[in-house]
Write a protein that holds these residues in place. Sequence first.
Motif, PDB file in Angstrom:
ATOM      1  N   PRO A 194      36.511  37.428  44.992  1.00  0.00           N
ATOM      2  CA  PRO A 194      35.174  36.875  45.242  1.00  0.00           C
ATOM      3  C   PRO A 194      35.064  36.134  46.571  1.00  0.00           C
ATOM      4  CG  PRO A 194      36.350  35.504  43.663  1.00  0.00           C
ATOM      5  CD  PRO A 194      37.237  36.687  43.936  1.00  0.00           C
ATOM      6  N   ASN A 195      36.174  35.640  47.100  1.00  0.00           N
ATOM      7  CA  ASN A 195      36.174  34.900  48.361  1.00  0.00           C
ATOM      8  C   ASN A 195      36.287  35.899  49.524  1.00  0.00           C
ATOM      9  OD1 ASN A 195      36.922  33.325  50.663  1.00  0.00           O
ATOM     10  ND2 ASN A 195      37.531  31.666  49.277  1.00  0.00           N
ATOM     11  N   SER A 205      43.053  35.651  45.567  1.00  0.00           N
ATOM     12  CA  SER A 205      43.068  34.302  44.999  1.00  0.00           C
ATOM     13  C   SER A 205      43.319  34.359  43.498  1.00  0.00           C
ATOM     14  CB  SER A 205      41.735  33.603  45.279  1.00  0.00           C
ATOM     15  OG  SER A 205      40.681  34.279  44.588  1.00  0.00           O
ATOM     16  N   ALA A 206      43.466  33.186  42.889  1.00  0.00           N
ATOM     17  CA  ALA A 206      43.696  33.130  41.441  1.00  0.00           C
ATOM     18  C   ALA A 206      42.497  33.694  40.685  1.00  0.00           C
ATOM     19  CB  ALA A 206      43.966  31.690  41.020  1.00  0.00           C
ATOM     20  N   GLU A 207      41.271  33.415  41.169  1.00  0.00           N
ATOM     21  CA  GLU A 207      40.080  33.950  40.526  1.00  0.00           C
ATOM     22  C   GLU A 207      40.027  35.472  40.654  1.00  0.00           C
ATOM     23  OE1 GLU A 207      40.196  31.452  42.567  1.00  0.00           O
ATOM     24  OE2 GLU A 207      39.622  29.744  41.301  1.00  0.00           O
ATOM     25  N   GLY A 208      40.398  35.979  41.824  1.00  0.00           N
ATOM     26  CA  GLY A 208      40.432  37.423  42.026  1.00  0.00           C
ATOM     27  C   GLY A 208      41.490  38.086  41.156  1.00  0.00           C
ATOM     28  N   PHE A 209      42.635  37.435  41.010  1.00  0.00           N
ATOM     29  CA  PHE A 209      43.706  37.956  40.163  1.00  0.00           C
ATOM     30  C   PHE A 209      43.246  38.032  38.705  1.00  0.00           C
ATOM     31  CE2 PHE A 209      47.691  37.141  37.704  1.00  0.00           C
ATOM     32  CZ  PHE A 209      48.314  38.337  37.993  1.00  0.00           C
ATOM     33  N   LEU A 210      42.513  37.006  38.263  1.00  0.00           N
ATOM     34  CA  LEU A 210      41.985  37.000  36.898  1.00  0.00           C
ATOM     35  C   LEU A 210      40.972  38.126  36.702  1.00  0.00           C
ATOM     36  CD1 LEU A 210      41.788  35.682  34.119  1.00  0.00           C
ATOM     37  CD2 LEU A 210      40.093  34.100  35.064  1.00  0.00           C
ATOM     38  N   GLN A 211      40.106  38.339  37.683  1.00  0.00           N
ATOM     39  CA  GLN A 211      39.122  39.422  37.576  1.00  0.00           C
ATOM     40  C   GLN A 211      39.809  40.783  37.529  1.00  0.00           C
ATOM     41  OE1 GLN A 211      35.421  39.646  39.449  1.00  0.00           O
ATOM     42  NE2 GLN A 211      35.269  37.484  40.023  1.00  0.00           N
ATOM     43  N   TYR A 212      40.890  40.937  38.292  1.00  0.00           N
ATOM     44  CA  TYR A 212      41.611  42.210  38.255  1.00  0.00           C
ATOM     45  C   TYR A 212      42.203  42.468  36.864  1.00  0.00           C
ATOM     46  CZ  TYR A 212      45.436  45.496  38.668  1.00  0.00           C
ATOM     47  OH  TYR A 212      46.297  46.545  38.444  1.00  0.00           O
TER      48      TYR A 212
END
Length: 546
Positions: A194-195, A205-212
């Motif tokens: 997202p960033n 990022s950690a948020e991107g890793f979670l979305q993946y």
Amino acid sequence: MGPQDVPLEEKALTVVYGPDLVNINFCNFCCNSRETTLVWAKELLKMAYNLMSWNASPRKYLEKAHTKLILMKDRSGKIPVKHIVRMFATHKDDKKRVEKALELAGLPKAKNDSIAPEKFTFEDFFCFYRHLSGRMEIYKLYEKLCGGNKKKGMTTEQLVNFLNKEQRDPRLNEILYPYLTSEHAREVIKQCEPNKVYAQKGLLSAEGFLQYLMSEDNNIMALDKLDLNEDMNQPLNHYFINSSHNTYLTGHQLTGKSSVEMYRQCLLGGCRCIELDCWNGHNSDEEPIITHGYTVVTEILLKEVIEAIAESAFKTSEFPVILSFENHCSPKQQAKMAMYCQKAFGEMLLTEPLSTHPLKPGHPLPSPNQLLRKILIKNKRKRYSLEQNNVHHEEEESSFSLSPEHILPAHNDGLENLDLDITGIIHQENNEKIISLMNSSVERTESNSSKIASFHCIREDSILDSGGEDDENHYRQTEEGTKESEAGAEMSALVNYVQPVRFYSFEHAERRNRCNEVSSFVETQATNLLKEHPVEFVKLIKGSYI
């Protein structure tokens, strides 16, 4: 609405929706014609029970939740916070967690606040979800993969290493399924990060890793495996069957409410075996009811349940449906049960075994494909004696009965007044004696053995079973002494291929199978021995029973 000669109920359509099978809501519609109603019903069922939709990724479900919230606008065109709280919270503790997550995500949290749709994008919603779920184990894994420095983000090389060593199935063929490269990792970062600054640098990022991890790339089951590809031509007992226990209940097993609607929902949801706990009705009409016995659970009429099953049995699947009756009704009310089944189900009810699959030993059960759109009754079969009817004795409960009507020994050995009305279990310690005596030649013969009267020996499954106290008590139960009502003749006639059995253990079942192999031999030898050597036989049998 439309032609007046078409009944209203044939043009009506009810859409049932909710978070589960119990907490449901109803939307009623009326169409102009019967044909239009059928088209809507058919297409809506396809959408509701689409396997691809049922097995979508977690991210897809979050997108659906976000879309639903966007559509829940008030008159001012904004999204009330109370709608968000109501979607995720069921009690006070949950409400506090939702409000805290909204605050951490930088969103309004007060009860009377509202959020503008443009300020509640999916990224904002996902940030709120991340704070609400608090998946700390994901962040620990992310930090480990980043080499302990999560602030810098996960590099492309680290992501490739994770995809090939952690996520990849080592059993895959390397030629057909080659290892992923940096190019694939960059594509993952582009889709899930997202960033934008991180994405441009090739970092996750950690948020991107979670979305993946929540994307379709990580579905538990591959989408191409969702189509029905199993062999459905094996015998029915080769399959696990999607079953429902206490189907009628909407709540607690002791204090909950019963509902006819639950049968519709379970059948529409894919259940192929549903349970009906039937009891005698208390009213003057003596209508059989369904309830949980000896509790305060409410009652529903069996007749209404049968009608609901007839309506919904094959709407989402054509594979056979098994009705598992727990029958506590009197013979009079069981006659009504059988009548309702025959009237409501019609040709769907399997009333006779298939000609290609008779109910005889050595013949397999029919396959699901051979029983398409058929309803099978699972109920106790009424036990008959040999004199009453010629029934399938291989289906009866296991016991061994030797009942000589009278024995007249040629010599008076103190047995002239012997009462030999014997029924019971031959104990294991005498099994070897009996078989040995049957197989060996006995020198002593009786000159007048022809005076022995006739006797009958009922062959059943486990002539040499040596169960425990529970087994023996079970086998000794008479028809009047059983705790649950035996099936009446009317319901018994509807039972084909499926019958409730008492399962003790795999060892017990194996022992019974071994005993079946010698049961025919024992019957024949017992008959010959009684005719040729009655005194020895009587002494031995008398010592086997107490």
